[in-house]
Design a protein around this motif. Structure first.
Motif, PDB file in Angstrom:
ATOM      1  N   ARG A   1      -1.007   0.607  26.379  1.00 44.38           N
ATOM      2  CA  ARG A   1      -0.500   1.967  26.612  1.00 44.38           C
ATOM      3  C   ARG A   1       0.382   2.513  25.507  1.00 44.38           C
ATOM      4  O   ARG A   1       0.774   3.680  25.547  1.00 44.38           O
ATOM      5  CB  ARG A   1       0.268   1.998  27.935  1.00 44.38           C
ATOM      6  CG  ARG A   1      -0.634   1.706  29.111  1.00 44.38           C
ATOM      7  CD  ARG A   1       0.001   2.111  30.387  1.00 44.38           C
ATOM      8  NE  ARG A   1      -0.864   1.823  31.519  1.00 44.38           N
ATOM      9  CZ  ARG A   1      -0.498   1.973  32.760  1.00 44.38           C
ATOM     10  NH1 ARG A   1       0.699   2.417  33.050  1.00 44.38           N
ATOM     11  NH2 ARG A   1      -1.342   1.690  33.730  1.00 44.38           N
ATOM     12  N   GLY A   2       0.766   1.675  24.572  1.00 44.73           N
ATOM     13  CA  GLY A   2       1.627   2.128  23.488  1.00 44.73           C
ATOM     14  C   GLY A   2       3.094   2.035  23.864  1.00 44.73           C
ATOM     15  O   GLY A   2       3.449   1.630  24.974  1.00 44.73           O
ATOM     16  N   PRO A   3       3.962   2.403  22.919  1.00 40.88           N
ATOM     17  CA  PRO A   3       5.403   2.307  23.151  1.00 40.88           C
ATOM     18  C   PRO A   3       5.828   3.109  24.381  1.00 40.88           C
ATOM     19  O   PRO A   3       5.290   4.186  24.649  1.00 40.88           O
ATOM     20  CB  PRO A   3       6.013   2.907  21.886  1.00 40.88           C
ATOM     21  CG  PRO A   3       4.937   2.763  20.844  1.00 40.88           C
ATOM     22  CD  PRO A   3       3.640   2.910  21.594  1.00 40.88           C
ATOM     23  N   MET A   4       6.772   2.558  25.133  1.00 43.99           N
ATOM     24  CA  MET A   4       7.314   3.263  26.297  1.00 43.99           C
ATOM     25  C   MET A   4       8.739   2.826  26.577  1.00 43.99           C
ATOM     26  O   MET A   4       9.182   1.805  26.068  1.00 43.99           O
ATOM     27  CB  MET A   4       6.475   3.110  27.552  1.00 43.99           C
ATOM     28  CG  MET A   4       5.684   1.907  27.771  1.00 43.99           C
ATOM     29  SD  MET A   4       4.758   1.988  29.338  1.00 43.99           S
ATOM     30  CE  MET A   4       3.376   1.061  28.812  1.00 43.99           C
ATOM     31  N   ASP A   5       9.408   3.625  27.390  1.00 37.28           N
ATOM     32  CA  ASP A   5      10.760   3.253  27.780  1.00 37.28           C
ATOM     33  C   ASP A   5      10.710   2.250  28.934  1.00 37.28           C
ATOM     34  O   ASP A   5       9.649   1.986  29.496  1.00 37.28           O
ATOM     35  CB  ASP A   5      11.607   4.489  28.120  1.00 37.28           C
ATOM     36  CG  ASP A   5      11.148   5.239  29.359  1.00 37.28           C
ATOM     37  OD1 ASP A   5      10.469   4.660  30.220  1.00 37.28           O
ATOM     38  OD2 ASP A   5      11.481   6.434  29.467  1.00 37.28           O
ATOM     39  N   ILE A   6      11.854   1.689  29.256  1.00 41.86           N
ATOM     40  CA  ILE A   6      11.940   0.648  30.288  1.00 41.86           C
ATOM     41  C   ILE A   6      11.421   1.152  31.635  1.00 41.86           C
ATOM     42  O   ILE A   6      10.692   0.439  32.317  1.00 41.86           O
ATOM     43  CB  ILE A   6      13.395   0.143  30.451  1.00 41.86           C
ATOM     44  CG1 ILE A   6      13.865  -0.562  29.190  1.00 41.86           C
ATOM     45  CG2 ILE A   6      13.551  -0.750  31.667  1.00 41.86           C
ATOM     46  CD1 ILE A   6      13.360  -1.958  29.007  1.00 41.86           C
ATOM     47  N   SER A   7      11.762   2.369  32.002  1.00 44.21           N
ATOM     48  CA  SER A   7      11.316   2.895  33.302  1.00 44.21           C
ATOM     49  C   SER A   7       9.800   2.997  33.378  1.00 44.21           C
ATOM     50  O   SER A   7       9.192   2.602  34.373  1.00 44.21           O
ATOM     51  CB  SER A   7      11.935   4.260  33.580  1.00 44.21           C
ATOM     52  OG  SER A   7      13.326   4.139  33.745  1.00 44.21           O
ATOM     53  N   ALA A   8       9.184   3.526  32.336  1.00 43.60           N
ATOM     54  CA  ALA A   8       7.728   3.647  32.329  1.00 43.60           C
ATOM     55  C   ALA A   8       7.074   2.269  32.301  1.00 43.60           C
ATOM     56  O   ALA A   8       6.080   2.026  33.001  1.00 43.60           O
ATOM     57  CB  ALA A   8       7.269   4.467  31.126  1.00 43.60           C
ATOM     58  N   LEU A   9       7.645   1.351  31.529  1.00 45.08           N
ATOM     59  CA  LEU A   9       7.108   0.000  31.449  1.00 45.08           C
ATOM     60  C   LEU A   9       7.244  -0.710  32.794  1.00 45.08           C
ATOM     61  O   LEU A   9       6.305  -1.363  33.263  1.00 45.08           O
ATOM     62  CB  LEU A   9       7.831  -0.767  30.345  1.00 45.08           C
ATOM     63  CG  LEU A   9       7.311  -2.135  29.960  1.00 45.08           C
ATOM     64  CD1 LEU A   9       5.834  -2.109  29.602  1.00 45.08           C
ATOM     65  CD2 LEU A   9       8.136  -2.679  28.790  1.00 45.08           C
ATOM     66  N   ALA A  10       8.387  -0.548  33.442  1.00 39.52           N
ATOM     67  CA  ALA A  10       8.591  -1.146  34.764  1.00 39.52           C
ATOM     68  C   ALA A  10       7.571  -0.605  35.762  1.00 39.52           C
ATOM     69  O   ALA A  10       6.973  -1.365  36.535  1.00 39.52           O
ATOM     70  CB  ALA A  10      10.016  -0.870  35.259  1.00 39.52           C
ATOM     71  N   GLY A  11       7.351   0.691  35.746  1.00 42.33           N
ATOM     72  CA  GLY A  11       6.365   1.287  36.643  1.00 42.33           C
ATOM     73  C   GLY A  11       4.966   0.766  36.380  1.00 42.33           C
ATOM     74  O   GLY A  11       4.216   0.461  37.312  1.00 42.33           O
ATOM     75  N   ALA A  12       4.614   0.638  35.119  1.00 38.05           N
ATOM     76  CA  ALA A  12       3.278   0.158  34.763  1.00 38.05           C
ATOM     77  C   ALA A  12       3.075  -1.302  35.177  1.00 38.05           C
ATOM     78  O   ALA A  12       1.968  -1.703  35.531  1.00 38.05           O
ATOM     79  CB  ALA A  12       3.050   0.323  33.265  1.00 38.05           C
ATOM     80  N   LEU A  13       4.148  -2.085  35.132  1.00 40.82           N
ATOM     81  CA  LEU A  13       4.055  -3.498  35.495  1.00 40.82           C
ATOM     82  C   LEU A  13       4.286  -3.747  36.984  1.00 40.82           C
ATOM     83  O   LEU A  13       4.077  -4.865  37.463  1.00 40.82           O
ATOM     84  CB  LEU A  13       5.079  -4.313  34.688  1.00 40.82           C
ATOM     85  CG  LEU A  13       4.816  -4.410  33.190  1.00 40.82           C
ATOM     86  CD1 LEU A  13       6.039  -4.988  32.473  1.00 40.82           C
ATOM     87  CD2 LEU A  13       3.578  -5.237  32.912  1.00 40.82           C
TER      88      LEU A  13
END
Length: 177
Positions: free
Chosen positions: A56-68
């Motif tokens: 998905r490319g670079p992301m912030d912690i919130s977006a990364l947490a949601g994706a995971l």
């Protein structure tokens, strides 16, 4: 009159088999992890985090947490671990200087690729006798199963069900997954 009952019994039997095989799959995957050398460079959690950033490319912690499917504090700890190893870097978001954006480094790509190669080699060895059609069907069904889990557990704010106790899930759709 007995036809709907027969269909319901058959569906219950098949769902029971899926639930049991899901539990066996989780156990087998854990056995592979314990007995193999898959995660030499990076642990399983870090590997999934790196794969998500790769996809998905670079992301912030919130977006990364949601994706995971994790909470931001857990994701933050995982990011710290892979950052210490040099697998990711943090930069300040251009739109909000309070936020950090997490991105893969070349070293992170190399570590992720090494784990991915071992995982692919092991999968290819296990499924060597399978036909192309069977492999495609398995890939399709795994994708659908994972999408169903995401739909049920990540697509909306979900309260823990009443049948969950102190010992975790006691019957949800993703038991053993």
């Amino acid at each position: 009159m007995s036809e709907p009952i027969d269909e319901a019994l058959e569906k219950a039997r098949v769902l029971g088999a899926i639930e049991f095989q899901s539990a066996v799959l989780v156990r087998n995957l854990e056995m592979i992890r314990r007995r193999g050398d898959l995660y030499v460079e990076v642990d399983r959690a870090g590997y999934l985090l790196l794969r998500m950033l790769d996809a998905r490319g670079p992301m912030d912690i919130s977006a990364l947490a949601g994706a995971l499917g994790l909470d931001p504090s857990t994701t933050g700890r995982q990011v710290n671990a892979v950052q210490k190893a040099g697998f990711v870097e943090r930069t300040t978001a251009t739109t909000d200087r309070r936020r950090s954006v997490i991105a893969l480094t070349d070293r992170g790509i190399d570590a992720m690729d090494a784990v991915r190669r071992r995982r692919l080699d092991g999968t290819a060895e296990m499924l060597d006798e399978w036909s192309e059609a069977d492999l495609q069907q398995l890939a399709t069904l795994f994708s659908r199963y994972n999408a169903a889990i995401v739909q049920l557990y990540l697509s909306s704010e979900r309260e823990p069900s009443a049948d969950r106790g102190a010992h975790g899930d006691r019957g949800g759709a993703a038991s053993g997954s």
